[in-house]
Scaffold this motif. Structure first.
Motif, PDB file in Angstrom:
ATOM      1  N   LYS A 193       0.809  -1.216   0.000  1.00  0.00           N
ATOM      2  CA  LYS A 193       0.000   0.000   0.000  1.00  0.00           C
ATOM      3  C   LYS A 193       0.847   1.273   0.000  1.00  0.00           C
ATOM      4  CE  LYS A 193      -3.945  -2.189   2.241  1.00  0.00           C
ATOM      5  NZ  LYS A 193      -4.851  -2.192   3.413  1.00  0.00           N
ATOM      6  N   GLY A 194       2.153   1.108   0.283  1.00  0.00           N
ATOM      7  CA  GLY A 194       3.043   2.281   0.234  1.00  0.00           C
ATOM      8  C   GLY A 194       3.018   3.095   1.519  1.00  0.00           C
ATOM      9  N   PHE A 195       3.929   3.999   1.583  1.00  0.00           N
ATOM     10  CA  PHE A 195       4.017   4.883   2.750  1.00  0.00           C
ATOM     11  C   PHE A 195       2.851   5.865   2.738  1.00  0.00           C
ATOM     12  CE2 PHE A 195       5.730   8.838   4.715  1.00  0.00           C
ATOM     13  CZ  PHE A 195       5.873   8.340   6.004  1.00  0.00           C
ATOM     14  N   LEU A 196       2.090   5.817   3.826  1.00  0.00           N
ATOM     15  CA  LEU A 196       0.881   6.650   3.958  1.00  0.00           C
ATOM     16  C   LEU A 196      -0.135   6.360   2.850  1.00  0.00           C
ATOM     17  CD1 LEU A 196       2.511  10.097   4.909  1.00  0.00           C
ATOM     18  CD2 LEU A 196       1.514   8.380   6.442  1.00  0.00           C
ATOM     19  N   GLY A 197       0.009   5.161   2.270  1.00  0.00           N
ATOM     20  CA  GLY A 197      -0.939   4.779   1.227  1.00  0.00           C
ATOM     21  C   GLY A 197      -0.721   5.491  -0.077  1.00  0.00           C
ATOM     22  N   ILE A 198       0.426   6.184  -0.187  1.00  0.00           N
ATOM     23  CA  ILE A 198       0.670   6.977  -1.398  1.00  0.00           C
ATOM     24  C   ILE A 198       1.990   6.607  -2.054  1.00  0.00           C
ATOM     25  CG2 ILE A 198       0.954   9.307  -2.331  1.00  0.00           C
ATOM     26  CD1 ILE A 198      -0.728  10.325   0.013  1.00  0.00           C
ATOM     27  N   PHE A 199       3.100   6.708  -1.281  1.00  0.00           N
ATOM     28  CA  PHE A 199       4.427   6.555  -1.863  1.00  0.00           C
ATOM     29  C   PHE A 199       4.851   5.082  -1.923  1.00  0.00           C
ATOM     30  CE2 PHE A 199       4.309  10.706   0.316  1.00  0.00           C
ATOM     31  CZ  PHE A 199       4.464  11.532  -0.786  1.00  0.00           C
ATOM     32  N   GLY A 200       5.393   4.676  -3.092  1.00  0.00           N
ATOM     33  CA  GLY A 200       5.902   3.312  -3.254  1.00  0.00           C
ATOM     34  C   GLY A 200       4.828   2.248  -3.376  1.00  0.00           C
ATOM     35  N   LYS A 201       3.644   2.651  -3.687  1.00  0.00           N
ATOM     36  CA  LYS A 201       2.529   1.701  -3.787  1.00  0.00           C
ATOM     37  C   LYS A 201       2.788   0.713  -4.929  1.00  0.00           C
ATOM     38  CE  LYS A 201      -2.506   1.683  -4.074  1.00  0.00           C
ATOM     39  NZ  LYS A 201      -3.722   2.533  -4.210  1.00  0.00           N
ATOM     40  N   LYS A 202       2.530  -0.587  -4.661  1.00  0.00           N
ATOM     41  CA  LYS A 202       2.746  -1.620  -5.665  1.00  0.00           C
ATOM     42  C   LYS A 202       1.535  -2.538  -5.779  1.00  0.00           C
ATOM     43  CE  LYS A 202       7.764  -1.906  -4.999  1.00  0.00           C
ATOM     44  NZ  LYS A 202       8.895  -2.811  -4.618  1.00  0.00           N
ATOM     45  N   ASN A 203       1.224  -2.926  -7.005  1.00  0.00           N
ATOM     46  CA  ASN A 203       0.150  -3.888  -7.238  1.00  0.00           C
ATOM     47  C   ASN A 203       0.631  -5.301  -6.926  1.00  0.00           C
ATOM     48  OD1 ASN A 203      -1.821  -2.089  -8.074  1.00  0.00           O
ATOM     49  ND2 ASN A 203      -1.271  -2.254 -10.246  1.00  0.00           N
ATOM     50  N   ALA A 204      -0.316  -6.179  -6.692  1.00  0.00           N
ATOM     51  CA  ALA A 204      -0.007  -7.600  -6.544  1.00  0.00           C
ATOM     52  C   ALA A 204       0.185  -8.209  -7.936  1.00  0.00           C
ATOM     53  CB  ALA A 204      -1.138  -8.324  -5.816  1.00  0.00           C
ATOM     54  N   ILE A 205       1.123  -9.152  -8.026  1.00  0.00           N
ATOM     55  CA  ILE A 205       1.381  -9.836  -9.297  1.00  0.00           C
ATOM     56  C   ILE A 205       1.323 -11.346  -9.052  1.00  0.00           C
ATOM     57  CG2 ILE A 205       3.020 -10.216 -11.177  1.00  0.00           C
ATOM     58  CD1 ILE A 205       4.212  -7.466 -10.577  1.00  0.00           C
ATOM     59  N   VAL A 206       0.584 -12.029  -9.868  1.00  0.00           N
ATOM     60  CA  VAL A 206       0.458 -13.486  -9.736  1.00  0.00           C
ATOM     61  C   VAL A 206       0.714 -14.147 -11.087  1.00  0.00           C
ATOM     62  CG1 VAL A 206      -1.201 -13.342  -7.836  1.00  0.00           C
ATOM     63  CG2 VAL A 206      -2.041 -13.476 -10.189  1.00  0.00           C
ATOM     64  N   GLU A 207       1.123 -15.395 -10.999  1.00  0.00           N
ATOM     65  CA  GLU A 207       1.280 -16.199 -12.213  1.00  0.00           C
ATOM     66  C   GLU A 207       0.277 -17.347 -12.143  1.00  0.00           C
ATOM     67  OE1 GLU A 207       5.216 -17.493 -14.244  1.00  0.00           O
ATOM     68  OE2 GLU A 207       4.539 -19.245 -13.087  1.00  0.00           O
ATOM     69  N   LEU A 208      -0.510 -17.503 -13.192  1.00  0.00           N
ATOM     70  CA  LEU A 208      -1.506 -18.572 -13.273  1.00  0.00           C
ATOM     71  C   LEU A 208      -1.099 -19.544 -14.374  1.00  0.00           C
ATOM     72  CD1 LEU A 208      -3.065 -16.301 -11.742  1.00  0.00           C
ATOM     73  CD2 LEU A 208      -5.131 -17.111 -12.869  1.00  0.00           C
ATOM     74  N   LYS A 209      -1.045 -20.819 -14.027  1.00  0.00           N
ATOM     75  CA  LYS A 209      -0.688 -21.844 -14.999  1.00  0.00           C
ATOM     76  C   LYS A 209      -1.768 -22.930 -14.997  1.00  0.00           C
ATOM     77  CE  LYS A 209       2.796 -24.588 -14.097  1.00  0.00           C
ATOM     78  NZ  LYS A 209       4.185 -25.078 -13.906  1.00  0.00           N
ATOM     79  N   GLU A 210      -2.223 -23.242 -16.171  1.00  0.00           N
ATOM     80  CA  GLU A 210      -3.263 -24.272 -16.295  1.00  0.00           C
ATOM     81  C   GLU A 210      -2.747 -25.602 -15.747  1.00  0.00           C
ATOM     82  OE1 GLU A 210      -6.280 -26.103 -19.720  1.00  0.00           O
ATOM     83  OE2 GLU A 210      -4.432 -25.066 -20.292  1.00  0.00           O
ATOM     84  N   LYS A 211      -3.560 -26.254 -14.924  1.00  0.00           N
ATOM     85  CA  LYS A 211      -3.170 -27.543 -14.358  1.00  0.00           C
ATOM     86  C   LYS A 211      -3.085 -28.606 -15.444  1.00  0.00           C
ATOM     87  CE  LYS A 211      -5.080 -27.007  -9.681  1.00  0.00           C
ATOM     88  NZ  LYS A 211      -6.104 -27.500  -8.722  1.00  0.00           N
ATOM     89  N   LYS A 212      -2.235 -29.571 -15.204  1.00  0.00           N
ATOM     90  CA  LYS A 212      -2.091 -30.682 -16.143  1.00  0.00           C
ATOM     91  C   LYS A 212      -3.432 -31.368 -16.328  1.00  0.00           C
ATOM     92  CE  LYS A 212       0.233 -35.125 -16.695  1.00  0.00           C
ATOM     93  NZ  LYS A 212       1.187 -36.099 -16.119  1.00  0.00           N
ATOM     94  N   ASN A 213      -3.832 -31.524 -17.571  1.00  0.00           N
ATOM     95  CA  ASN A 213      -5.089 -32.201 -17.901  1.00  0.00           C
ATOM     96  C   ASN A 213      -4.744 -33.440 -18.714  1.00  0.00           C
ATOM     97  OD1 ASN A 213      -7.497 -33.010 -19.354  1.00  0.00           O
ATOM     98  ND2 ASN A 213      -8.403 -31.072 -18.731  1.00  0.00           N
ATOM     99  N   SER A 214      -4.836 -34.597 -18.091  1.00  0.00           N
ATOM    100  CA  SER A 214      -4.407 -35.833 -18.744  1.00  0.00           C
ATOM    101  C   SER A 214      -5.235 -36.143 -19.984  1.00  0.00           C
ATOM    102  CB  SER A 214      -4.472 -37.004 -17.763  1.00  0.00           C
ATOM    103  OG  SER A 214      -5.787 -37.180 -17.255  1.00  0.00           O
ATOM    104  N   VAL A 215      -6.517 -35.777 -19.970  1.00  0.00           N
ATOM    105  CA  VAL A 215      -7.379 -36.043 -21.128  1.00  0.00           C
ATOM    106  C   VAL A 215      -6.930 -35.188 -22.312  1.00  0.00           C
ATOM    107  CG1 VAL A 215      -9.728 -35.919 -22.051  1.00  0.00           C
ATOM    108  CG2 VAL A 215      -9.344 -36.728 -19.713  1.00  0.00           C
ATOM    109  N   GLN A 216      -6.647 -33.914 -22.057  1.00  0.00           N
ATOM    110  CA  GLN A 216      -6.206 -33.026 -23.127  1.00  0.00           C
ATOM    111  C   GLN A 216      -4.837 -33.442 -23.660  1.00  0.00           C
ATOM    112  OE1 GLN A 216      -8.034 -30.744 -24.668  1.00  0.00           O
ATOM    113  NE2 GLN A 216      -9.724 -31.349 -23.344  1.00  0.00           N
ATOM    114  N   GLU A 217      -3.957 -33.909 -22.766  1.00  0.00           N
ATOM    115  CA  GLU A 217      -2.636 -34.375 -23.200  1.00  0.00           C
ATOM    116  C   GLU A 217      -2.771 -35.601 -24.096  1.00  0.00           C
ATOM    117  OE1 GLU A 217       0.002 -35.081 -19.983  1.00  0.00           O
ATOM    118  OE2 GLU A 217       0.438 -32.972 -19.675  1.00  0.00           O
ATOM    119  N   ALA A 218      -3.628 -36.545 -23.682  1.00  0.00           N
ATOM    120  CA  ALA A 218      -3.839 -37.760 -24.477  1.00  0.00           C
ATOM    121  C   ALA A 218      -4.466 -37.416 -25.823  1.00  0.00           C
ATOM    122  CB  ALA A 218      -4.719 -38.737 -23.713  1.00  0.00           C
TER     123      ALA A 218
END
Length: 213
Positions: free
Chosen positions: A39-64
């Protein structure tokens, strides 16, 4: 396997953004938090967003399916594969102008494709499922032929009381004949032999030959 990196004011917002982009649900992906929101200092300075990585789970049917598709496209050209699945079985129905090329003599090519597809389907999976590969509705036609064969040979064995040894065939086809004659009053069936030589025997119930499974 699809993967995306997404950002948001917090982790949940970032996850939802990624899911929307992938067109998947939360239980279909693996989530890695790359950066928590700040949220940064006083909610203003240095504020950063959250970053996530999403990876599709292994799907054995799709692989086959992808594995099977690569093989059949080489043999029979562009083809469509329609999957139908339940807890125990996954059926891969092949459709295409040259799908008949995938059957082979007495379904030998189709059976080989089925064996390979089953290996991929169950590779690294905690749940074993049977793969069924079909083209031109061959499996249904083959079942009808095997049912007719079973009844014809059962009549022969009932009359002669002599065992009939069928040619080697896949376990699924042996099971069709087993099931077709399971309630026959005079007939018993069992499989014998090892590996590719394993075959079905139709025997009279008066025979004292041991049943081997």
């Amino acid at each position: 396997m699809k993967k995306v990196t997404a950002a948001g004011r917090n982790v949940e917002e970032a996850v939802q953004s990624g899911l929307q982009e992938l067109q998947l649900t939360k239980d279909q992906v693996e989530i890695t938090v790359v950066q928590e929101e700040y949220k940064g200092f006083l909610g203003i300075f240095g504020k950063k967003n959250a970053i996530v990585e999403l990876k599709e789970k292994k799907n054995s049917v799709q692989e086959a399916k992808a594995y099977l598709e690569e093989i059949i496209n080489t043999i029979a050209g562009p083809s469509e594969i329609v999957t139908e699945e339940n807890k125990k079985t996954v059926c891969f129905h092949i459709k295409g102008e040259k799908a008949a090329l995938l059957i082979g003599k007495r379904g030998q090519t189709l059976n080989a494709l089925e064996t390979l597809t089953q290996l991929v389907l169950n590779r690294g999976s905690g749940q074993y499922r049977q793969a069924v590969v079909d083209a031109e509705n061959y499996r249904l036609k083959r079942r009808e032929i095997l049912d007719q064969l079973a009844n014809r040979l059962a009549k022969q064995v009932s009359k002669t009381k002599k065992d009939v040894h069928l040619e080697p065939m896949p376990s699924g086809e042996r099971k069709i004949i087993h099931d077709a004659l399971a309630k026959h009053p005079n007939i018993k069936t069992f499989s014998t032999g090892e590996g590719r030589y394993r075959h079905l025997v139709i025997s009279h119930k008066d025979s004292r030959k041991p049943k081997s499974g």
